[in-house]
Scaffold this motif. Structure first.
Motif, PDB file in Angstrom:
ATOM      1  N   ARG A  36       0.846  -1.201   0.000  1.00 41.28           N
ATOM      2  CA  ARG A  36       0.000   0.000   0.000  1.00 41.28           C
ATOM      3  C   ARG A  36       0.877   1.246   0.000  1.00 41.28           C
ATOM      4  O   ARG A  36       1.863   1.312   0.728  1.00 41.28           O
ATOM      5  N   HIS A  38       0.190   3.821   1.391  1.00 41.82           N
ATOM      6  CA  HIS A  38      -0.019   4.380   2.728  1.00 41.82           C
ATOM      7  C   HIS A  38       0.078   3.206   3.697  1.00 41.82           C
ATOM      8  O   HIS A  38      -0.848   2.411   3.798  1.00 41.82           O
ATOM      9  N   GLN A  39       1.190   3.083   4.374  1.00 43.21           N
ATOM     10  CA  GLN A  39       1.410   1.972   5.296  1.00 43.21           C
ATOM     11  C   GLN A  39       0.702   2.245   6.614  1.00 43.21           C
ATOM     12  O   GLN A  39       1.205   2.969   7.467  1.00 43.21           O
ATOM     13  N   ARG A 133      -6.066   7.934   8.808  1.00 36.46           N
ATOM     14  CA  ARG A 133      -4.629   8.166   8.928  1.00 36.46           C
ATOM     15  C   ARG A 133      -3.898   7.729   7.667  1.00 36.46           C
ATOM     16  O   ARG A 133      -2.835   8.243   7.339  1.00 36.46           O
ATOM     17  N   THR A 134      -4.466   6.787   6.925  1.00 38.40           N
ATOM     18  CA  THR A 134      -3.808   6.305   5.718  1.00 38.40           C
ATOM     19  C   THR A 134      -3.879   7.299   4.579  1.00 38.40           C
ATOM     20  O   THR A 134      -3.276   7.096   3.539  1.00 38.40           O
ATOM     21  N   VAL A 136      -2.513  10.045   4.673  1.00 38.51           N
ATOM     22  CA  VAL A 136      -1.191  10.663   4.674  1.00 38.51           C
ATOM     23  C   VAL A 136      -0.227   9.661   4.048  1.00 38.51           C
ATOM     24  O   VAL A 136      -0.014   8.579   4.598  1.00 38.51           O
ATOM     25  N   PRO A 137       0.329   9.992   2.888  1.00 38.17           N
ATOM     26  CA  PRO A 137       1.194   9.028   2.208  1.00 38.17           C
ATOM     27  C   PRO A 137       2.438   8.697   3.029  1.00 38.17           C
ATOM     28  O   PRO A 137       2.988   9.534   3.717  1.00 38.17           O
ATOM     29  N   THR A 138       2.854   7.442   2.922  1.00 37.58           N
ATOM     30  CA  THR A 138       4.121   7.012   3.490  1.00 37.58           C
ATOM     31  C   THR A 138       5.208   7.396   2.496  1.00 37.58           C
ATOM     32  O   THR A 138       4.999   7.331   1.287  1.00 37.58           O
TER      33      THR A 138
END
Length: 158
Positions: A36, A38-39, A133-134, A136-138
């Motif tokens: 993903r 977004h982790q 919260r996901t 927000v990109p990792t």
């Protein structure tokens, strides 16, 4: 991407944002397992049906049986790579019209994981994770490292 198996569709453009060529962890006959972008927790992946479908009832018995194989292979790789406590799976279909499964490794908060120069804590354990919260990109480099780690386990290279 041309990840074609037999007579399966070659057009995965509906999954473009998952960057399949660089994020593909493993592939089965009907499903793609990708890290993903977004982790939510360490090792979070999406399991994408290779063809267009909008809901689980639109899948065939063969696709469902093959989903079990994809999940089993994903869990074996993630168990070896990151040692999660358990897994959560979510089929929500709110944002994306195409069928996919969110695979979320869960970690008991008694021990944090160190990976890719950061400490990973499942702060929502034992409750359901906070999906907003996901959004927000990792960092890409972290997702690259997660992908590489899972791929190396799948390929038998530790």
């Amino acid at each position: 991407p041309t990840l074609n198996r037999g007579n399966m569709a070659k057009d995965y453009s509906h999954w473009e944002r998952f960057n399949i060529p660089s994020r593909l962890v493993l592939e089965t006959r009907y499903w793609l397992v990708v890290a993903r972008p977004h982790q939510l927790t360490l090792g979070s992946c999406s399991i994408l049906l290779k063809r267009r479908a909008s809901s689980l009832p639109e899948t065939s018995p063969r696709e469902i049986a093959n989903l079990r194989i994809a999940i089993s292979r994903y869990e074996r790789a993630t168990d070896e790579a990151f040692e999660p406590t358990k897994y959560n799976y979510v089929i929500s279909g709110q944002k994306d019209p195409d069928l996919h499964v969110h695979a979320i490794p869960r970690y008991d908060t008694t021990s944090a994981r160190q990976f890719a120069d950061r400490q990973w804590i499942d702060s929502y354990w034992p409750y359901f994770p906070d999906f907003p919260r996901t959004l927000v990109p990792t960092d890409d480099w972290i997702v690259d490292e997660v992908t590489k780690k899972l791929r190396s386990v799948v390929r038998g290279k530790r």
